[in-house]
Design a protein around this motif. Structure first.
Motif, PDB file in Angstrom:
ATOM      1  N   ASN A 209       5.993  -1.714  11.998  1.00 63.24           N
ATOM      2  CA  ASN A 209       5.294  -1.988  10.742  1.00 63.24           C
ATOM      3  C   ASN A 209       5.754  -1.070   9.602  1.00 63.24           C
ATOM      4  O   ASN A 209       5.617  -1.413   8.431  1.00 63.24           O
ATOM      5  CB  ASN A 209       3.786  -1.804  10.965  1.00 63.24           C
ATOM      6  N   HIS A 215       5.040  -7.110   4.758  1.00 66.41           N
ATOM      7  CA  HIS A 215       3.602  -7.094   5.041  1.00 66.41           C
ATOM      8  C   HIS A 215       2.708  -6.541   3.926  1.00 66.41           C
ATOM      9  O   HIS A 215       1.574  -7.020   3.784  1.00 66.41           O
ATOM     10  CB  HIS A 215       3.311  -6.391   6.384  1.00 66.41           C
ATOM     11  N   HIS A 220      -2.075  -6.047   2.545  1.00 69.06           N
ATOM     12  CA  HIS A 220      -2.784  -5.159   1.618  1.00 69.06           C
ATOM     13  C   HIS A 220      -3.068  -5.836   0.269  1.00 69.06           C
ATOM     14  O   HIS A 220      -3.342  -5.163  -0.716  1.00 69.06           O
ATOM     15  CB  HIS A 220      -1.980  -3.870   1.428  1.00 69.06           C
ATOM     16  N   ASP A 378      -4.060  -2.499   8.402  1.00 68.91           N
ATOM     17  CA  ASP A 378      -2.918  -2.380   9.326  1.00 68.91           C
ATOM     18  C   ASP A 378      -3.400  -2.297  10.770  1.00 68.91           C
ATOM     19  O   ASP A 378      -2.878  -2.968  11.659  1.00 68.91           O
ATOM     20  CB  ASP A 378      -2.108  -1.104   9.013  1.00 68.91           C
TER      21      ASP A 378
END
Ligand code: FES
Ligand SMILES: [Fe+2]
Length: 441
Positions: A209, A215, A220, A378
């Motif tokens: 990650n 992502h 987020h 996360d």
């Protein structure tokens, strides 16, 4: 036994995909600890964590409980946290000062800071004629096979063989250079407290990650949007908003297509660098005051070189992720196949004005604290990934994004222009994983 059950681990890793067992099989996890974490250079801590003789910090390397301890001679030692008498852990606390020597809480064997035996109660009367005594190395605390540090960052390897720390780090050492060079005194100092987060997922899910540039604008997005709304409101009222809002609003304003403009550089051993930094050269009064101090310390030319380094993240596989321009790092300590501890530390730039530290502290809290939704979002993904991978819903994990567009030069894989969200970092990590796992020995 495991060897028979898993005859060829290379079958688990293909160029564009990986078998799910790599994340969920407890036997594979054990083998990873032996062949990766207990062999390569693992980050222990920063020298400023143990400033005085006798200061120690407990640290986990693979499955081994270790101690990083400062000796009276100023040297930092890394020892197994185990008494050679009956195996008692020498220190049960996470950190402290052991005084002039270690003294086991069970039967009072004592040891110097480098692990050498100092005394055994009734040594003469009790052990005469036995194999135990001052000259037997088995009566000392065992040391990590190798310990080296770079710019104050201490690493240990539990294997006597292998490359030096600098050879292992290769280009990824820029993480420490970039962080320290940004200090007017050329050094950083640790802030003596960290966030400790236990994730209910495999350690590799966390590392994958870290340089996943796609992502943030998805995971987020809600944080980014909320911060953006408030930032605009404050700007409207007062003319400008604090930089901390920008740190979060970037999650929404830097959309997927913009992340593709960044680049990853993928090195041997699974190390990777993600370029691009959202607030590279702000022109606010705090930054300008810092620039002045830096120019005084380094001269204009060197100053420009230092602040011109354009790094967002450096991943040092298999245990460290560093964000040097923000002075923070995350150390990854696997605890089990589905449990991973991360320790998130931040640093002060020695000689820099206080507001620069406040900025780094703000970022540190905004993305990592238990009160922020950034880390929580996360963590939820990590847990859900591990749950999904434990199911029979499919056998493979895909790392195919932008596959085939990578540019390889002298063993370094660069993502092509406009392919910043490439899954090249994950492919690079798995390539290193397969090499470590199948290496002879
Ligand atoms: S176990 Fe440490 S002195 Fe006995
Ligand atoms: Fe994230």
């Amino acid at each position: 036994m495991l060897q028979e059950r898993i005859p060829d681990l290379t079958k688990y890793v293909e160029p564009d995909r990986v078998r799910r067992e790599v994340y969920t099989d407890a036997d594979i996890f054990e083998l990873e600890m032996q062949r990766i974490h207990e062999r390569v250079w693992i980050y222990c801590g920063h020298e400023s964590q143990v400033p005085k003789a006798g200061d120690y910090y407990a640290v986990q390397i693979g499955r081994q409980p270790m101690l990083m301890v400062r000796g009276a001679d100023g040297k930092v030692n890394v020892l197994y946290n185990r008494c050679p008498h009956r195996g008692n852990m020498m220190c049960g606390d996470r950190h402290g000062n052991t005084g002039d020597f270690f003294r086991c809480s069970y039967h009072a064997w004592t040891f110097h800071h480098d692990g050498r035996l100092k005394s055994i109660p009734m040594m003469e009367s009790g052990y005469a004629g036995t194999r135990y005594g001052r000259d037997n190395p088995d009566c000392s605390m065992k040391r990590a096979a190798r310990v080296e540090s770079y710019r104050g960052f201490v690493f240990a390897s539990l294997s006597p063989d292998g490359e030096s720390l600098l050879e292992f780090l290769g280009e990824s050492k820029v993480a420490f250079d970039d962080m320290c060079d940004r200090a007017p005194e050329g050094e950083v100092e640790i802030v003596p407290n960290c966030f400790r987060v236990i994730q209910h997922s495999n350690w590799k899910i966390f590392l994958e990650n870290q340089l996943d540039a796609l992502h943030p604008s998805v995971t987020h997005q809600s944080t980014g949007r909320a911060a953006h709304d408030v930032e605009k409101l404050i700007e409207k009222k007062t003319g400008k908003a604090p930089i901390s809002y920008h740190m979060l609003s970037a999650f929404a304003t830097v959309t997927i297509d913009k992340w593709d403009n960044f680049q990853t550089l993928n090195y041997p051993h699974g190390h990777c660098i993600l370029t691009g930094y959202m607030g590279l050269r702000p022109q606010d009064p705090d930054t300008l005051a810092y620039d002045k101090v830096m120019i005084k310390a380094y001269g204009q030319k060197r100053f420009e070189e230092i602040v011109g380094v354009n790094i967002h993240h450096v991943l040092i596989y298999p245990g460290l992720s560093v964000q040097s321009p923000l002075q923070q790092l995350r150390a990854v300590r696997p605890l089990g196949v589905d449990r991973t501890l991360t320790e998130i530390w931040h640093f002060r730039l020695k000689g820099a004005p206080e507001p620069i530290y406040r900025r780094s502290l703000a970022y540190y809290n905004l993305v990592n604290s238990p009160a922020t939704i950034v880390n929580a979002d996360d963590l939820e993904n990590f847990w859900k990934c591990h749950q999904g991978l434990s199911s029979d819903g499919g056998d493979w994990v895909s790392f195919a994004r932008h596959l085939g567009r990578d540019i390889e030069k002298n063993g370094v894989v660069e993502t092509a222009a406009g392919c910043g969200t490439s899954e090249a970092p994950m492919r690079n990590q798995m390539k290193a994983w397969a090499q470590y796992m199948t290496a002879e020995k």
